[in-house]
Design a protein around this motif. Structure first.
Motif, PDB file in Angstrom:
ATOM      1  N   PRO A 171      11.663  59.574  33.476  1.00 15.09           N
ATOM      2  CA  PRO A 171      12.729  59.402  32.479  1.00 15.09           C
ATOM      3  C   PRO A 171      13.667  58.254  32.841  1.00 15.09           C
ATOM      4  CG  PRO A 171      13.239  61.260  33.905  1.00 15.09           C
ATOM      5  CD  PRO A 171      11.861  60.784  34.296  1.00 15.09           C
ATOM      6  N   TYR A 172      14.369  57.748  31.840  1.00 12.09           N
ATOM      7  CA  TYR A 172      15.314  56.657  32.059  1.00 12.09           C
ATOM      8  C   TYR A 172      16.380  57.014  33.096  1.00 12.09           C
ATOM      9  CZ  TYR A 172      13.719  53.830  28.047  1.00 12.09           C
ATOM     10  OH  TYR A 172      12.992  53.045  27.183  1.00 12.09           O
ATOM     11  N   ARG A 173      16.819  58.271  33.122  1.00 13.58           N
ATOM     12  CA  ARG A 173      17.898  58.623  34.055  1.00 13.58           C
ATOM     13  C   ARG A 173      17.494  58.385  35.500  1.00 13.58           C
ATOM     14  NH1 ARG A 173      16.113  63.530  32.014  1.00 13.58           N
ATOM     15  NH2 ARG A 173      15.047  64.899  33.501  1.00 13.58           N
ATOM     16  N   ASP A 174      16.206  58.570  35.819  1.00 17.28           N
ATOM     17  CA  ASP A 174      15.751  58.308  37.182  1.00 17.28           C
ATOM     18  C   ASP A 174      15.754  56.818  37.493  1.00 17.28           C
ATOM     19  OD1 ASP A 174      15.440  61.012  37.435  1.00 17.28           O
ATOM     20  OD2 ASP A 174      13.243  60.998  37.462  1.00 17.28           O
ATOM     21  N   VAL A 175      15.412  56.006  36.487  1.00 19.21           N
ATOM     22  CA  VAL A 175      15.457  54.559  36.670  1.00 19.21           C
ATOM     23  C   VAL A 175      16.897  54.109  36.916  1.00 19.21           C
ATOM     24  CG1 VAL A 175      14.985  52.331  35.586  1.00 19.21           C
ATOM     25  CG2 VAL A 175      13.408  54.251  35.242  1.00 19.21           C
ATOM     26  N   VAL A 176      17.837  54.658  36.161  1.00 14.24           N
ATOM     27  CA  VAL A 176      19.248  54.306  36.329  1.00 14.24           C
ATOM     28  C   VAL A 176      19.746  54.722  37.711  1.00 14.24           C
ATOM     29  CG1 VAL A 176      21.590  54.796  35.514  1.00 14.24           C
ATOM     30  CG2 VAL A 176      19.765  54.362  33.865  1.00 14.24           C
ATOM     31  N   ASP A 177      19.395  55.917  38.154  1.00 15.76           N
ATOM     32  CA  ASP A 177      19.821  56.381  39.478  1.00 15.76           C
ATOM     33  C   ASP A 177      19.298  55.465  40.574  1.00 15.76           C
ATOM     34  OD1 ASP A 177      21.179  58.507  38.361  1.00 15.76           O
ATOM     35  OD2 ASP A 177      19.592  59.979  38.768  1.00 15.76           O
ATOM     36  N   MET A 178      18.043  55.065  40.466  1.00 16.72           N
ATOM     37  CA  MET A 178      17.483  54.158  41.469  1.00 16.72           C
ATOM     38  C   MET A 178      18.181  52.799  41.437  1.00 16.72           C
ATOM     39  SD  MET A 178      13.382  54.647  41.755  1.00 16.72           S
ATOM     40  CE  MET A 178      13.012  54.284  40.036  1.00 16.72           C
ATOM     41  N   ALA A 179      18.471  52.308  40.248  1.00 13.46           N
ATOM     42  CA  ALA A 179      19.136  51.008  40.131  1.00 13.46           C
ATOM     43  C   ALA A 179      20.489  51.036  40.822  1.00 13.46           C
ATOM     44  CB  ALA A 179      19.291  50.634  38.663  1.00 13.46           C
ATOM     45  N   ARG A 180      21.241  52.093  40.612  1.00  7.98           N
ATOM     46  CA  ARG A 180      22.562  52.199  41.244  1.00  7.98           C
ATOM     47  C   ARG A 180      22.449  52.240  42.759  1.00  7.98           C
ATOM     48  NH1 ARG A 180      24.392  56.872  36.943  1.00  7.98           N
ATOM     49  NH2 ARG A 180      25.181  55.469  35.304  1.00  7.98           N
ATOM     50  N   ALA A 181      21.383  52.848  43.261  1.00  6.14           N
ATOM     51  CA  ALA A 181      21.182  52.921  44.711  1.00  6.14           C
ATOM     52  C   ALA A 181      20.714  51.598  45.290  1.00  6.14           C
ATOM     53  CB  ALA A 181      20.171  54.025  45.042  1.00  6.14           C
TER      54      ALA A 181
END
Length: 301
Positions: A171-181
């Protein structure tokens, strides 16, 4: 009813796409393509191997590319693109160039790969320091970093999921979480790897939040393929594609412009608060995989 005034169909502009057998995002590729261009996709033969360096090598063998390109040439595309990031970086810069040469020889039409398009896109936006996000295991992510380093691009931070299958379901939310990290320290842009990882709708959100250009595997693949035939990719609010977005998030990077001009900082672009001290990224300090590495069995035959 006389329909002769219609004059028949207009000449077709076609982009041939060679994708791995497990590619599931045909519809996402089409979202970057204007209405007067057709995509013609073919897939590499199935092999019972999970996403790994071994699979990357198998789906990029020159014999496999030769058969796929010849099949695509039956519909006369103007350019052929190999849409697999790991398959095109696993052999390094020389391996990527050899793949392009093999495809050109097989089809006698221009050819490119996702990883080659990535380097072209990074240079287009003037980036030198890039954070990377991948769905891969550590070993495949390491190989991507090696490829970028060989091309003169510094990886400032990274995050990865550790997946070996079903990447298109992330899901997109996992992509966003990784990007922030992944985005730490002095970073010019973010790259989201893997053509099987959905990214189209998340790119504008991340550019607005991170204040930098965001590139993704499918985005750079379609951008480069369409540019090769003189057509602009469709991607509202994406800095690589949209001039308006380029004047916003793309102007917020901290890199020194290629032409030697003054350094553009987030403060200058937004008159916001000062940038915090630059962080340092050391070996062994990668963010942990999100979620834990998938160690399930082989994909069903």
């Amino acid at each position: 009813m006389d329909v002769s005034f219609l004059g028949g169909p207009q000449p077709q502009l076609g982009v041939g796409v060679v994708a791995p057998f497990d590619f599931a995002l045909d519809r996402e590729l089409w979202r970057w393509v204007p209405d007067d261009v057709s995509l013609h996709l073919t897939r590499t033969p199935f092999v019972p191997v999970e996403v790994s360096l071994d699979l990357a090598r198998l789906v990029s063998e020159h014999e496999t590319l030769d058969a796929a390109v010849q099949a695509l040439c039956a519909v006369s595309p103007q350019v052929i693109s190999y849409a697999c990031t790991s398959g095109s970086f696993v052999g390094g810069v020389a391996g990527e160039r050899a793949m392009c040469a093999a495809m050109v020889q097989a089809g006698e039409v221009p050819a490119l790969t996702t990883s080659g398009a990535l380097i072209e896109a990074v240079r287009e936006i003037g980036a030198r320091r890039v954070a990377v996000v991948t769905p891969y295991t550590k070993s495949v992510t390491d190989s991507l970093e090696d490829y970028l380093g060989e091309a003169g691009i510094t990886v400032t931070g990274r995050a990865y999921l550790g997946l070996t299958r079903h990447i298109w379901k992330v899901p997109y939310r996992d992509v966003v979480d990784m990007a922030r990290a992944a985005v730490v320290g002095d970073t010019d842009a973010l790259f989201i790897s893997c053509t099987n990882l959905p990214t189209y709708d998340v790119i504008p959100q991340l550019e607005a939040e991170l204040r930098m250009p965001v590139l993704s595997a499918n985005q750079v693949t379609m951008w480069a393929a369409l540019r090769a035939i003189g057509v602009e990719a469709v991607g509202p609010y994406q800095a690589l594609l949209d001039p308006v977005a380029r004047r916003g998030p793309a102007a917020m990077t901290g890199s020194d412009p290629v032409d030697g001009g003054p350094r553009v900082t987030p403060e200058a672009a937004f008159a916001g608060s000062p940038v915090p001290p630059e962080g340092e990224v050391a070996d062994g300090l990668d963010p942990p995989p999100y979620p834990p590495e998938d160690t399930g069995g082989l994909p069903p035959v």
